[in-house]
Design an enzyme around this catalytic site. Structure first.
Site, PDB file in Angstrom:
ATOM      1  N   TYR A 107       0.864  -1.184   0.000  1.00  0.00           N
ATOM      2  CA  TYR A 107       0.000   0.000   0.000  1.00  0.00           C
ATOM      3  C   TYR A 107       0.897   1.230   0.000  1.00  0.00           C
ATOM      4  CZ  TYR A 107      -2.998   3.727   1.686  1.00  0.00           C
ATOM      5  OH  TYR A 107      -3.669   4.922   1.800  1.00  0.00           O
TER       6      TYR A 107
ATOM      7  N   GLU B 239      -3.437   7.677  -4.012  1.00  0.00           N
ATOM      8  CA  GLU B 239      -3.419   6.437  -3.241  1.00  0.00           C
ATOM      9  C   GLU B 239      -3.287   5.264  -4.204  1.00  0.00           C
ATOM     10  OE1 GLU B 239      -7.060   4.727  -1.404  1.00  0.00           O
ATOM     11  OE2 GLU B 239      -5.943   4.850   0.469  1.00  0.00           O
TER      12      GLU B 239
END
Ligand code: GDP
Ligand code: MN
Length: 397
Positions: free
Chosen positions: A118, A206
């Site tokens: 991530y 993101e």
């Protein structure tokens, strides 16, 4: 402003960030063409068909599907296009899918050789700095990781004076447990990602997941990009990236008229200048026994045009039983606003709900006189207390 995955990936690529390559398609034929082109370029029949909506969690909702051949591309693209996709981020009504991204399958030859991470870049308001947030726990809901295993989320603060430093990119690659070619590629990936975020004046990038492929390349499989609305004037080409079909129709109409509007569930519509006064007005409505139907800030230049646009938006909400207009005349003169209210009222004609106008500040007395003598069904007030009493009367009647 939110943009689609395929648009975010195009921005990333233009800054040298390696991405899962793909081609966007509006219909099944285009999806098939896209899959054929990807086969020419990458030599594999396998592709993923990904719904393009402004919400994450698409995989969980059935909006991301692997297709192993052209027949499966037809079948999967056909199923996803036109579907009302429900994900944990869309709300129960879901979102209509009108585009898919047909992307190369990057998980070859299997999950054992690949690793998902991530990574996001965003402004940390508490630190007053941009940060890179990253985790070894990629591909899943980062909020869950934050709740159950917060020690697996790392943050790297960027000093605005010097920008991202090479040692910081290496530290990130190291903390993600990488070595060799994958380590080097991650260092490049982080630098390019930060540059893309910085140069586009974004509010958030993101990437979940960032993938380490079986041949040790690092690439962005997903891209959730939020461009900073306040910086859009510096990037005129970004205007074309806006997809108003993804936004609330009333909020789109409001933004076209430069109104700050947020729809709520109550029964008293309000029209106010200034966000602080709008909040106070919502409190007053509650104290008087009503519930605000919306937040609406008409901004500093309330004139007949903006008042009319605001009326129109508030009146589209069937729950509205009364409208409270609360304007403080600081820069704007109250009598001009009053005239605006009267003009808008006359132009729209027959407004079916009672209107309470509270004008305070420059020329407030003249404004009240104008309204009282206009012959319209508008109740005027100067004090906030009076406005609250008028609302009480509406609900008592
Ligand atoms: P999201 O669910 O909206 O976050 O969409 P993502 O783009 O992150 O995709 C969801 C999931 O689909 C990823 O976490 C992967 O597990 C899977 N996925 C994405 N691309 C591929 C691919 O090329 N091959 C395979 N096998 N799975 C993929
Ligand atoms: Mn994702």
């Amino acid at each position: 402003m939110n943009i689609h995955e395929y648009q975010g990936k195009a921005i990333l690529k233009s800054f040298g960030v390696r991405i899962q390559e793909g081609i966007v398609a509006d219909n099944v034929e285009q999806a098939v063409e896209a899959a054929k082109k990807l086969k020419e370029d990458f030599g594999s029949d396998w592709v993923v068909v990904k719904a393009q909506i402004h919400a994450g969690g698409r995989g969980k909702g059935g909006g991301v599907k692997l297709a192993r051949n052209i027949d499966e591309v037809k079948e999967k693209a056909g199923a996803i296009l036109g579907m009302q996709l429900v994900t944990p981020q869309t709300g129960p009504e879901g979102k209509l899918v009108s585009k898919v991204l047909v992307a190369q399958d990057v998980y070859y030859p299997g999950a054992t050789e690949t690793k998902e991470f991530y990574m996001s870049v965003l402004l940390d308001r508490a630190a007053g700095r941009n940060i890179i947030m990253y985790s070894t726990e990629g591909g899943m809901d980062i909020e869950e990781v934050a709740e159950h295993t917060p020690h697996l989320i790392f943050k790297e603060e960027i000093d605005p004076k010097v920008g991202l430093q090479a040692f910081q990119a290496r530290k990130i690659a190291f903390n993600l447990g990488l070595s060799g070619d994958a380590f080097k590629d991650m260092v490049k990936f982080v630098a390019a990602l930060y540059k893309a975020y910085d140069a586009t004046d974004s509010a958030m990038f993101e990437i979940n997941p960032v993938l380490k492929t079986s041949d040790n390349k690092i690439l962005a499989v997903d891209a959730k990009v939020n461009l900073d609305d306040n910086a859009l004037y510096r990037h005129p080409d970004f205007a074309a990236l806006r997809d108003t079909a993804e936004e609330d129709p009333m909020e789109v109409e409001a933004s076209r008229s430069n109104l700050n509007y947020v729809k709520l569930d109550g029964n008293v519509g309000c029209m106010v200048n200034g966000a602080g006064l709008a909040m106070a007005t919502m409190d007053i409505i509650k104290i008087a026994g009503g519930e605000p139907a919306n937040f609406l800030d008409v901004g500093g230049t309330a004139n007949a045009q903006t008042v009319k646009a605001a009326f129109n938006i508030i009146l589209k909400d069937p729950n509205v039983k009364a409208i409270l207009i609360n304007i403080f005349g600081g820069i704007v003169r109250c009598d001009r606003v009053a005239q605006g209210v009267i003009d808008a009222y006359n132009e729209i004609g027959n407004i079916p709900v009672p209107i309470i106008v509270r004008l305070q500040g420059t020329n407030a007395e003249e404004a009240k006189k104008l309204i009282d003598e206009s012959g319209l069904q508008v109740k005027s007030a100067i004090l906030l207390k009076e406005a609250a009493d008028r609302i009480k009367e509406v609900f008592a009647a």
